[in-house]
Design a protein around this motif. Structure first.
Motif, PDB file in Angstrom:
ATOM      1  N   PRO A  91      -9.792   7.201   7.659  1.00  0.00           N
ATOM      2  CA  PRO A  91      -8.615   6.113   7.947  1.00  0.00           C
ATOM      3  C   PRO A  91      -9.060   4.984   7.555  1.00  0.00           C
ATOM      4  CG  PRO A  91      -9.300   6.997  10.139  1.00  0.00           C
ATOM      5  CD  PRO A  91     -10.129   7.587   9.244  1.00  0.00           C
ATOM      6  N   SER A  92      -8.228   4.177   7.030  1.00  0.00           N
ATOM      7  CA  SER A  92      -8.311   2.564   6.765  1.00  0.00           C
ATOM      8  C   SER A  92      -8.189   1.808   7.814  1.00  0.00           C
ATOM      9  CB  SER A  92      -7.451   2.254   5.539  1.00  0.00           C
ATOM     10  OG  SER A  92      -5.989   2.254   5.917  1.00  0.00           O
ATOM     11  N   ALA A  93      -8.610   0.538   7.809  1.00  0.00           N
ATOM     12  CA  ALA A  93      -8.583  -0.450   9.027  1.00  0.00           C
ATOM     13  C   ALA A  93      -6.906  -0.508   9.209  1.00  0.00           C
ATOM     14  CB  ALA A  93      -9.112  -1.736   8.761  1.00  0.00           C
ATOM     15  N   GLU A  94      -6.249  -0.630   8.368  1.00  0.00           N
ATOM     16  CA  GLU A  94      -4.596  -0.372   8.405  1.00  0.00           C
ATOM     17  C   GLU A  94      -3.985   0.385   9.364  1.00  0.00           C
ATOM     18  OE1 GLU A  94      -5.898  -1.193   5.226  1.00  0.00           O
ATOM     19  OE2 GLU A  94      -6.142  -3.112   5.295  1.00  0.00           O
ATOM     20  N   THR A  95      -4.486   1.616   8.805  1.00  0.00           N
ATOM     21  CA  THR A  95      -3.987   2.825   9.517  1.00  0.00           C
ATOM     22  C   THR A  95      -4.559   2.760  10.988  1.00  0.00           C
ATOM     23  OG1 THR A  95      -4.319   3.919   7.570  1.00  0.00           O
ATOM     24  CG2 THR A  95      -4.029   5.250   9.646  1.00  0.00           C
TER      25      THR A  95
END
Length: 70
Positions: free
Chosen positions: A13-17
């Motif tokens: 997962p991305s940091a935003e997720t």
């Protein structure tokens, strides 16, 4: 042959997720804790702070399911 879902690697997962998952967990905790705290002037701020801290330090599973690969 079709591979089982558990054998398929999950994307990281991305940091935003991850941040969105933590925010969602804090929102859910706020909704669960709202009936417990008194309804006075300081309660909403205290409730927001408590929910955010709980989501950061003691994940209850929402954030892990949504945005964490662990």
């Amino acid at each position: 042959m079709i591979e089982p879902i558990s054998a398929t690697p999950r994307p990281q997962p991305s940091a935003e997720t991850k941040e969105a998952a933590k925010a969602f967990e804090a929102m859910m905790l706020r909704q669960l804790l709202q009936p417990v705290l008194p309804n006075d002037g300081a309660a909403p701020l205290a409730l927001d702070t408590l929910a955010k801290q709980l989501a950061e330090t003691a994940p209850f599973g929402f954030a892990r399911l949504i945005g964490d690969s662990k």
